[in-house]
Design a protein around this motif. Sequence first.
Motif, PDB file in Angstrom:
ATOM      1  N   GLY A 293       0.811  -1.213   0.000  1.00 38.95           N
ATOM      2  CA  GLY A 293       0.000   0.000   0.000  1.00 38.95           C
ATOM      3  C   GLY A 293       0.843   1.260   0.000  1.00 38.95           C
ATOM      4  N   ALA A 294       1.890   1.281   0.829  1.00 44.16           N
ATOM      5  CA  ALA A 294       2.761   2.451   0.896  1.00 44.16           C
ATOM      6  C   ALA A 294       3.474   2.676  -0.430  1.00 44.16           C
ATOM      7  CB  ALA A 294       3.776   2.282   2.030  1.00 44.16           C
ATOM      8  N   ALA A 295       3.970   1.594  -1.024  1.00 38.57           N
ATOM      9  CA  ALA A 295       4.663   1.722  -2.305  1.00 38.57           C
ATOM     10  C   ALA A 295       3.731   2.238  -3.391  1.00 38.57           C
ATOM     11  CB  ALA A 295       5.252   0.365  -2.704  1.00 38.57           C
ATOM     12  N   LEU A 296       2.509   1.713  -3.422  1.00 35.60           N
ATOM     13  CA  LEU A 296       1.547   2.140  -4.440  1.00 35.60           C
ATOM     14  C   LEU A 296       1.109   3.590  -4.217  1.00 35.60           C
ATOM     15  CD1 LEU A 296      -0.078   1.267  -6.897  1.00 35.60           C
ATOM     16  CD2 LEU A 296      -1.842   0.385  -5.364  1.00 35.60           C
ATOM     17  N   ALA A 297       0.864   3.953  -2.954  1.00 30.89           N
ATOM     18  CA  ALA A 297       0.430   5.320  -2.644  1.00 30.89           C
ATOM     19  C   ALA A 297       1.505   6.334  -3.029  1.00 30.89           C
ATOM     20  CB  ALA A 297       0.097   5.439  -1.161  1.00 30.89           C
ATOM     21  N   LEU A 298       2.744   6.033  -2.727  1.00 27.91           N
ATOM     22  CA  LEU A 298       3.833   6.938  -3.079  1.00 27.91           C
ATOM     23  C   LEU A 298       3.988   7.058  -4.595  1.00 27.91           C
ATOM     24  CD1 LEU A 298       6.566   5.949  -0.464  1.00 27.91           C
ATOM     25  CD2 LEU A 298       5.599   8.237  -0.765  1.00 27.91           C
ATOM     26  N   THR A 299       3.911   5.931  -5.285  1.00 30.40           N
ATOM     27  CA  THR A 299       4.135   5.925  -6.735  1.00 30.40           C
ATOM     28  C   THR A 299       3.057   6.700  -7.484  1.00 30.40           C
ATOM     29  OG1 THR A 299       5.236   3.768  -6.580  1.00 30.40           O
ATOM     30  CG2 THR A 299       4.444   4.449  -8.753  1.00 30.40           C
ATOM     31  N   VAL A 300       1.809   6.498  -7.094  1.00 34.62           N
ATOM     32  CA  VAL A 300       0.703   7.141  -7.808  1.00 34.62           C
ATOM     33  C   VAL A 300       0.595   8.627  -7.460  1.00 34.62           C
ATOM     34  CG1 VAL A 300      -1.805   7.178  -8.115  1.00 34.62           C
ATOM     35  CG2 VAL A 300      -0.583   4.992  -8.019  1.00 34.62           C
ATOM     36  N   ASN A 301       0.720   8.958  -6.163  1.00 32.28           N
ATOM     37  CA  ASN A 301       0.533  10.344  -5.743  1.00 32.28           C
ATOM     38  C   ASN A 301       1.758  11.218  -5.989  1.00 32.28           C
ATOM     39  OD1 ASN A 301      -2.204  10.608  -4.177  1.00 32.28           O
ATOM     40  ND2 ASN A 301      -1.325   8.666  -3.471  1.00 32.28           N
ATOM     41  N   PHE A 302       2.937  10.616  -5.955  1.00 35.60           N
ATOM     42  CA  PHE A 302       4.179  11.375  -6.132  1.00 35.60           C
ATOM     43  C   PHE A 302       5.085  10.625  -7.103  1.00 35.60           C
ATOM     44  CE2 PHE A 302       2.527  12.126  -1.864  1.00 35.60           C
ATOM     45  CZ  PHE A 302       2.386  13.510  -1.868  1.00 35.60           C
ATOM     46  N   PRO A 303       4.805  10.719  -8.388  1.00 36.91           N
ATOM     47  CA  PRO A 303       5.569   9.940  -9.378  1.00 36.91           C
ATOM     48  C   PRO A 303       7.048  10.304  -9.430  1.00 36.91           C
ATOM     49  CG  PRO A 303       3.541  10.829 -10.325  1.00 36.91           C
ATOM     50  CD  PRO A 303       3.736  11.504  -9.011  1.00 36.91           C
ATOM     51  N   GLN A 304       7.406  11.552  -9.113  1.00 38.35           N
ATOM     52  CA  GLN A 304       8.796  11.969  -9.189  1.00 38.35           C
ATOM     53  C   GLN A 304       9.567  11.484  -7.956  1.00 38.35           C
ATOM     54  OE1 GLN A 304       6.237  14.207  -9.517  1.00 38.35           O
ATOM     55  NE2 GLN A 304       6.262  14.250 -11.770  1.00 38.35           N
ATOM     56  N   MET A 305      10.774  10.992  -8.194  1.00 41.37           N
ATOM     57  CA  MET A 305      11.597  10.460  -7.117  1.00 41.37           C
ATOM     58  C   MET A 305      11.890  11.485  -6.014  1.00 41.37           C
ATOM     59  SD  MET A 305      12.226   7.247  -7.326  1.00 41.37           S
ATOM     60  CE  MET A 305      13.682   7.143  -6.283  1.00 41.37           C
ATOM     61  N   PRO A 306      12.234  12.745  -6.338  1.00 38.54           N
ATOM     62  CA  PRO A 306      12.494  13.721  -5.272  1.00 38.54           C
ATOM     63  C   PRO A 306      11.283  13.917  -4.361  1.00 38.54           C
ATOM     64  CG  PRO A 306      13.348  14.538  -7.362  1.00 38.54           C
ATOM     65  CD  PRO A 306      12.532  13.327  -7.675  1.00 38.54           C
ATOM     66  N   ALA A 307      10.083  13.906  -4.939  1.00 36.44           N
ATOM     67  CA  ALA A 307       8.870  14.077  -4.140  1.00 36.44           C
ATOM     68  C   ALA A 307       8.652  12.874  -3.226  1.00 36.44           C
ATOM     69  CB  ALA A 307       7.657  14.272  -5.055  1.00 36.44           C
ATOM     70  N   GLN A 308       8.947  11.673  -3.724  1.00 42.31           N
ATOM     71  CA  GLN A 308       8.816  10.479  -2.896  1.00 42.31           C
ATOM     72  C   GLN A 308       9.793  10.518  -1.728  1.00 42.31           C
ATOM     73  OE1 GLN A 308       8.977   6.791  -5.044  1.00 42.31           O
ATOM     74  NE2 GLN A 308       7.534   7.475  -6.623  1.00 42.31           N
ATOM     75  N   ARG A 309      11.029  10.905  -2.022  1.00 42.95           N
ATOM     76  CA  ARG A 309      12.025  10.996  -0.949  1.00 42.95           C
ATOM     77  C   ARG A 309      11.617  12.043   0.083  1.00 42.95           C
ATOM     78  NH1 ARG A 309      15.868  10.161  -5.257  1.00 42.95           N
ATOM     79  NH2 ARG A 309      16.084  12.424  -5.506  1.00 42.95           N
ATOM     80  N   ALA A 310      11.030  13.137  -0.378  1.00 43.71           N
ATOM     81  CA  ALA A 310      10.600  14.186   0.545  1.00 43.71           C
ATOM     82  C   ALA A 310       9.495  13.686   1.470  1.00 43.71           C
ATOM     83  CB  ALA A 310      10.117  15.406  -0.247  1.00 43.71           C
ATOM     84  N   ARG A 311       8.554  12.891   0.938  1.00 48.12           N
ATOM     85  CA  ARG A 311       7.466  12.367   1.777  1.00 48.12           C
ATOM     86  C   ARG A 311       7.993  11.360   2.788  1.00 48.12           C
ATOM     87  NH1 ARG A 311       4.893  15.305   3.209  1.00 48.12           N
ATOM     88  NH2 ARG A 311       6.345  16.733   2.237  1.00 48.12           N
ATOM     89  N   ILE A 312       8.912  10.510   2.355  1.00 47.32           N
ATOM     90  CA  ILE A 312       9.495   9.540   3.286  1.00 47.32           C
ATOM     91  C   ILE A 312      10.273  10.265   4.377  1.00 47.32           C
ATOM     92  CG2 ILE A 312      11.181   7.675   3.516  1.00 47.32           C
ATOM     93  CD1 ILE A 312      10.367   6.774   0.694  1.00 47.32           C
ATOM     94  N   ALA A 313      11.028  11.287   3.984  1.00 46.22           N
ATOM     95  CA  ALA A 313      11.799  12.050   4.967  1.00 46.22           C
ATOM     96  C   ALA A 313      10.883  12.772   5.948  1.00 46.22           C
ATOM     97  CB  ALA A 313      12.703  13.057   4.248  1.00 46.22           C
ATOM     98  N   ALA A 314       9.731  13.234   5.465  1.00 48.43           N
ATOM     99  CA  ALA A 314       8.803  13.968   6.324  1.00 48.43           C
ATOM    100  C   ALA A 314       8.268  13.098   7.447  1.00 48.43           C
ATOM    101  CB  ALA A 314       7.648  14.513   5.492  1.00 48.43           C
ATOM    102  N   HIS A 315       8.186  11.796   7.212  1.00 48.82           N
ATOM    103  CA  HIS A 315       7.633  10.892   8.222  1.00 48.82           C
ATOM    104  C   HIS A 315       8.707  10.017   8.866  1.00 48.82           C
ATOM    105  CE1 HIS A 315       3.711  12.154   6.839  1.00 48.82           C
ATOM    106  NE2 HIS A 315       4.054  11.848   5.600  1.00 48.82           N
ATOM    107  N   ALA A 316       9.967  10.294   8.551  1.00 49.99           N
ATOM    108  CA  ALA A 316      11.057   9.459   9.055  1.00 49.99           C
ATOM    109  C   ALA A 316      11.166   9.504  10.576  1.00 49.99           C
ATOM    110  CB  ALA A 316      12.383   9.892   8.416  1.00 49.99           C
TER     111      ALA A 316
END
Length: 462
Positions: A293-316
Amino acid sequence: MLTILGFTMIATFLVLIMLKKMSPIAALVLIPALFCVFVGKGAHLGDYVIDGVTSLAPTAAMLMFAIVYFGVMIDVGLFDPVVRGILRFCKADPLRIVVGTALLAAIVSLDGDGSTTFMITVSAMYPLYKRLKMSLVVMTGVAAMANGVMNTLPWGGPTARAATALKLDASDIFVPMIPALAVGLLFVLALAYVLGRRERKRLGVLTLDEVLVEESETVLVGAGKAPSRTGGSASGTGSDLPDEPDGEGFQGLDPHRETLRPRLYWFNAALTVTLLTAMIMEWLPIPVLFLLGAALALTVNFPQMPAQRARIAAHAENVLNVSGMVFAAAVFTGVLQGTGMVDHMAEWLVGNIPDGMGPHMALVTGVLSIPLTYFMSNDGFYFGVLPVLAEAGQAHGVPAVEIARASIIGQPLHMSSPLVPAVYVLVGMAKVEFGDHTRFVVKWAALTSLVVLGAGILFGII
């Protein structure tokens, strides 16, 4: 000796964290390690810790990816309508806010998972408590108790464990208990009302007005000045409150944040419903579901890699805090079980039940479930202690199903046990010290369990 050392180890841990002499992570690791040496099994400490980590690793993985998943859902605005609805109900009245916390936690608990319940509840309510300077331990305590009552659902865990351990049908345990559990939930709501009145008396009722600014954001009265306090009811509107200016608040209420994905709202809603359905139906193990679910949510909502890294960092930070607590708790549980302390504690308690209490073993089980499910894991209680209690009850003509029903009485307190990983999600996201939460909630949660037990006896269920 192991019995005494077991109770002493648990008491030492609780005292140290409640007095804030040690952090929970340090206490969970160092205290059991020290007692393992006292027991004379220091050479086996590594094995005990590895066993504990192995048993809790799936839980840690589930929490890590669940935090990322629900963090992303909060970022993209999935829960914004829920937050707005709650705020409209709560307005700026502390009493309504506390009752709203209990209602929200109870409703979200229908998914059967404490971690997701706490993530959604805290995400929605934290900005209100923070802005109005309400007690955060009231929020964590009420949420934990409401979830504890609802945790008895057949798919929540304890009822299924009791049914498995005693070879019973889960519906035969849960369905007759519904009236008693309903009384318990009503008691939690009544307690929330009392605590809310206490907060209202301490703070007054805050008056909020909706001020339309260029960005259409809602601000406090006086465009940033301190809100006024009145003795009457809230006279302003109950619309969204702004984010914390210092960045401490959650971003779930900012209607203009860059992470919003309104066009993907129904996709995210469908994904979440599917995920929760799959969890309840047990289509896949929960850690696997949240990982996907997390992988799919990140991929669909934030297709760009920098945006995905930013979301992961925000919840790290939340991920690290919670997973660290879980692995530290693995040391505690590993030593308790590996040294045999937990078995000796259970045998001592069962062995000290007077013979005259035999015909009342259901009542005894209900009372014992309150401390035992706090001091040990659900697995340890339901698979280790409950069969012994059921056997003793059957020897005196008490049906096993009554013993099983009584065994779920202690869940309101269990959900605040230091051995429950979900509680670290609750206190971590609410930025509350675990010791403060424990000191506040234990007495009220134990009372809630006793109310459920009393209702069960009154209705002839137990």
